[in-house]
Enzyme design. Structure first.
Site, PDB file in Angstrom:
ATOM      1  N   ARG A  51       3.416   7.326 -27.395  1.00 24.18           N
ATOM      2  CA  ARG A  51       3.061   7.804 -28.732  1.00 24.18           C
ATOM      3  C   ARG A  51       3.249   6.628 -29.689  1.00 24.18           C
ATOM      4  NH1 ARG A  51       2.541  12.938 -27.506  1.00 24.18           N
ATOM      5  NH2 ARG A  51       1.654  13.398 -29.525  1.00 24.18           N
TER       6      ARG A  51
ATOM      7  N   GLU B 164      13.406  -4.747 -39.004  1.00 25.61           N
ATOM      8  CA  GLU B 164      12.528  -4.658 -40.181  1.00 25.61           C
ATOM      9  C   GLU B 164      11.869  -6.005 -40.472  1.00 25.61           C
ATOM     10  OE1 GLU B 164      15.367  -2.659 -40.529  1.00 25.61           O
ATOM     11  OE2 GLU B 164      15.013  -1.200 -42.149  1.00 25.61           O
TER      12      GLU B 164
ATOM     13  N   TYR C 180      17.114  -3.152 -34.170  1.00 25.92           N
ATOM     14  CA  TYR C 180      16.538  -3.025 -35.521  1.00 25.92           C
ATOM     15  C   TYR C 180      15.812  -4.311 -35.864  1.00 25.92           C
ATOM     16  CZ  TYR C 180      17.429   1.112 -38.311  1.00 25.92           C
ATOM     17  OH  TYR C 180      17.344   2.359 -38.854  1.00 25.92           O
TER      18      TYR C 180
ATOM     19  N   LYS D 297      -3.561   8.790 -26.737  1.00 22.77           N
ATOM     20  CA  LYS D 297      -4.609   9.740 -26.331  1.00 22.77           C
ATOM     21  C   LYS D 297      -5.396   9.102 -25.172  1.00 22.77           C
ATOM     22  CE  LYS D 297      -4.722  12.198 -30.725  1.00 22.77           C
ATOM     23  NZ  LYS D 297      -4.186  11.434 -31.855  1.00 22.77           N
TER      24      LYS D 297
ATOM     25  N   ASP E 158     -11.224   6.049 -37.792  1.00 28.31           N
ATOM     26  CA  ASP E 158     -10.043   6.552 -37.078  1.00 28.31           C
ATOM     27  C   ASP E 158     -10.511   6.865 -35.656  1.00 28.31           C
ATOM     28  OD1 ASP E 158      -8.024   8.011 -35.925  1.00 28.31           O
ATOM     29  OD2 ASP E 158      -7.591   9.199 -37.706  1.00 28.31           O
TER      30      ASP E 158
ATOM     31  N   THR F 190      -4.302   6.068 -32.711  1.00 22.98           N
ATOM     32  CA  THR F 190      -3.054   6.353 -32.009  1.00 22.98           C
ATOM     33  C   THR F 190      -3.162   5.655 -30.656  1.00 22.98           C
ATOM     34  OG1 THR F 190      -4.047   8.411 -31.231  1.00 22.98           O
ATOM     35  CG2 THR F 190      -2.519   8.582 -33.080  1.00 22.98           C
TER      36      THR F 190
HETATM   37  N1  DSN Z   1      -2.884  16.314 -32.958  1.00 23.80           N
HETATM   38  C1  DSN Z   1      -4.043  15.472 -32.799  1.00 23.80           C
HETATM   39  C2  DSN Z   1      -5.088  16.141 -31.988  1.00 23.80           C
HETATM   40  O1  DSN Z   1      -4.747  17.026 -31.226  1.00 23.80           O
HETATM   41  O2  DSN Z   1      -6.241  15.799 -32.064  1.00 23.80           O
HETATM   42  C3  DSN Z   1      -4.538  15.025 -34.079  1.00 23.80           C
HETATM   43  O3  DSN Z   1      -3.464  14.578 -34.875  1.00 23.80           O
END
Ligand code: DSN
Length: 453
Positions: free
Chosen positions: A234, A48, A46, A228, A199, A225
Site C-alpha cells: 500500500r 523527514e 524516521y 492495485k 490518476d 497507488t
Molecule cells: N478504494 C479504491 C478502490 O477500491 O477503487 C479507491 O480509493
C-alpha cells in the site's frame, strides 16, 4: 506470537484469502518479497525530508533506498520526476491540490457516481470542501451496454471547462471498464490552461505492462497507488512529466513541498523500500505477461456474464475491471444483495453505483469486479469461465428469493426504514441456503489449488 488475539485474526484472514476468490479490482496479492521488505529494519526509521536533505541523522541507507525507488519509477513510467513518499492515494491526490491550487480554486473531476474517486472533488472529501469542484459524468444513453470504446462526452466536458475555467482537471477512475483517451482530455485542459492530472491508480500495472495507454505524453502530473494492478505494498507516488515541467518548471518542487512539509511528516521508509521492490518486479518481462493475462481474464469473465444475461457498462471490459449494472436484472438498488450472497459463497467483490444510477450510493444498483488478484494466483481463461458461472448461479439464487416475495416485488420500492430489516432477513435465509453452501465448497476446492504468494 505472544499476542494470541492478533495471531488468531491473522490466521483467519489468511484462511479467508486462501479459500476465497478475490475479485475486488483494486486489490491484489503483493509478492512475498514485498511483504518481507515491509517488515524489514526500515520500519524503525524516521527521515523527514528528501534524500541528502533530511531532518534526522542515520539516513544514509534510507537515502539510497529512496533514490533507487525514484529511479525505478522514472524509468518504468518514462517521467522526469517522482515523489515516492505519499502514504496512500488520497494523500497523494490532496498533495497535488496543495501544489497547484489555492483554496477556493476551481477543480474538475469525474463524479464518484460515474466511477470517479472521492478525491477528484466529491463534496464530502477535503477536495470538495476546500476547492470549488465541478464534476463530469459519463454518457448515459440506451447504448450504455453496447460495446463501445469511450463513454465520455467530450463536448460536455469542454463546455464545463470553458464555463468554469478550472485550475486543475483530473482524468482517471475507480470504476471505469474501458481505456482512457488522455489526448482528448489534454486538448480540453490545454484550451483552458488547466493542469491535467491523471490518476492511474487502477491501471498503473496495465500501463507498466504495456497493455494500457500511458497518459505521460499528454498530462502534467500522474498520481498512482502502488498496491492495485501494480502489485506492490500500500502506498502512492506523484510523478511530473516533461509536459508538466514545460508548463511549470517549479512543479517538482511544488509537489515535494506539498507532500512534506505540506501534508505529511516522516515517510514510511519500509513502504518506500517495498515500492522499490514492486517496481523492480514490474520491470521484468514476466510482469508484461501478467498484465496481458489480467485483461484477457477480464474479457473472458465479461463474456460469460454477458451471455448469462447481465448488462455490463461499456459492453464489456478493456482493462482489469467489470462494472455490471443489475438494474434490469433485479431492479434498482440491489448491488448489496449480490455482494452479500457472493461473499457467503467465497467470492469477494463490491456493490457499486452505475452510470445513470436510479438508487443511491449506499444502495447502488451495480457490482464492480476485476481480475488482478485471481491472475496473480495463476488463474486463466478456464478458471474465469468457472468464476463467471458461479457468479451467475449465485445471482439466480437471489432472483429466486426475490420472486418468492411476490410478483411485483421491488426492493427499491420498500420504505426506507424497512430496507435494512429486509437485508438482514435475506442474509439469514442465504446462510441457510443449500445451493449457496454447495457453491462455497466448489469455490474453496478451486481456490485452494491456486496458491497466494
Ligand atoms: N478504494 C479504491 C478502490 O477500491 O477503487 C479507491 O480509493
Amino acid at each position: 506470537m505472544k499476542d494470541k488475539k492478533i495471531e488468531k485474526l491473522i490466521k483467519l484472514e489468511e484462511k479467508r484469502q486462501k479459500e476465497g476468490l478475490e475479485l475486488i479490482p483494486s486489490e491484489n496479492y503483493a509478492s512475498s518479497e514485498v511483504r518481507k521488505v515491509l517488515s524489514s529494519y526500515f520500519v524503525n526509521k524516521y527521515s523527514e525530508g528528501y534524500p541528502g536533505r533530511r531532518y534526522y541523522g542515520g539516513n544514509e541507507w534510507v537515502d539510497e533506498v529512496e533514490r533507487l525507488c525514484q529511479e525505478r519509477a522514472k524509468k518504468l513510467f518514462g517521467v522526469l520526476f517522482v515523489n515516492v513518499q505519499p502514504y496512500s492515494g488520497s494523500p497523494a491526490n490532496l498533495a497535488v491540490y496543495l501544489a497547484v491550487c489555492q483554496p477556493g480554486d476551481v477543480v474538475m473531476g469525474q463524479a464518484l457516481t460515474a466511477g470517479g474517486h472521492l478525491t477528484h472533488g466529491h463534496k464530502v472529501s477535503a477536495t470538495g470542501i476546500y476547492y470549488k469542484t465541478v464534476q463530469y459524468g459519463l454518457k448515459i444513453q440506451d447504448s450504455k451496454f453496447k460495446s463501445q470504446n469511450d463513454l465520455f462526452d467530450y463536448d460536455e466536458i469542454r463546455r464545463l471547462a470553458k464555463e468554469h475555467k478550472p485550475k486543475l482537471i483530473w482524468v482517471g477512475a475507480t470504476a471505469y471498464p474501458l481505456k482512457f483517451n488522455y489526448k482528448k482530455f489534454a486538448e480540453i485542459a490545454d484550451e483552458v490552461g488547466a493542469y491535467l492530472a491523471a490518476d492511474i491508480s487502477h491501471v498503473a500495472g496495465l500501463i507498466a505492462g504495456g497493455v494500457h495507454p500511458s497518459p505521460v505524453p499528454y498530462v502534467h502530473i500522474v498520481t498512482t497507488t502502488t498496491h492495485k494492478t501494480l502489485r506492490g505494498p500500500r502506498g502512492a507516488m506523484i510523478m511530473v512529466t516533461e509536459k508538466g515541467l514545460k508548463k511549470d518548471p517549479e512543479l517538482s518542487d511544488k509537489i515535494n513541498k506539498a507532500v512534506f512539509p505540506g501534508l505529511q511528516g516522516g515517510p514510511h521508509d519500509n513502504q518506500t523500500a517495498a515500492i522499490a521492490v514492486a517496481l523492480y518486479e514490474a520491470s521484468q518481462s514476466s510482469f508484461k505477461k501478467y498484465a496481458f493475462q489480467i485483461v484477457k481474464n477480464s474479457q473472458v469473465l465479461a463474456k460469460v456474464l454477458i451471455e448469462g444475461g447481465l448488462d455490463l457498462v461499456g459492453g464489456g471490459s478493456e482493462n482489469h475491471l467489470i462494472l455490471a449494472d443489475l438494474t434490469n436484472y433485479f431492479g434498482p438498488g440491489c448491488g448489496v444483495f449480490a455482494q452479500k450472497a457472493l461473499d457467503l459463497a467465497g467470492i469477494t467483490l463490491n456493490k457499486n453505483t452505475v452510470p445513470g444510477e436510479q438508487a443511491s450510493p449506499f444502495y447502488p444498483s451495480g457490482i464492480r469486479l476485476g481480475t488482478p488478484a485471481l491472475t496473480t494466483r495463476g488463474m486463466k481463461e478456464k478458471e474465469m469461465k468457472f468464476v463467471g458461472k458461479k457468479i451467475l448461479e449465485v445471482l439466480a439464487i437471489i432472483k429466486k428469493y426475490f420472486e418468492k416475495q411476490g410478483k411485483d416485488f421491488r426492493f427499491w420500492d420498500l420504505e426506507k426504514e424497512k430496507r435494512g430489516e429486509f437485508i438482514k432477513k435475506f442474509e439469514v435465509e442465504m446462510k441457510k441456503n443449500k445451493d449457496l453452501t454447495r457453491i462455497k465448497l466448489e469455490i474453496k476446492k478451486v481456490a485452494k489449488k491456486f496458491i497466494i504468494p
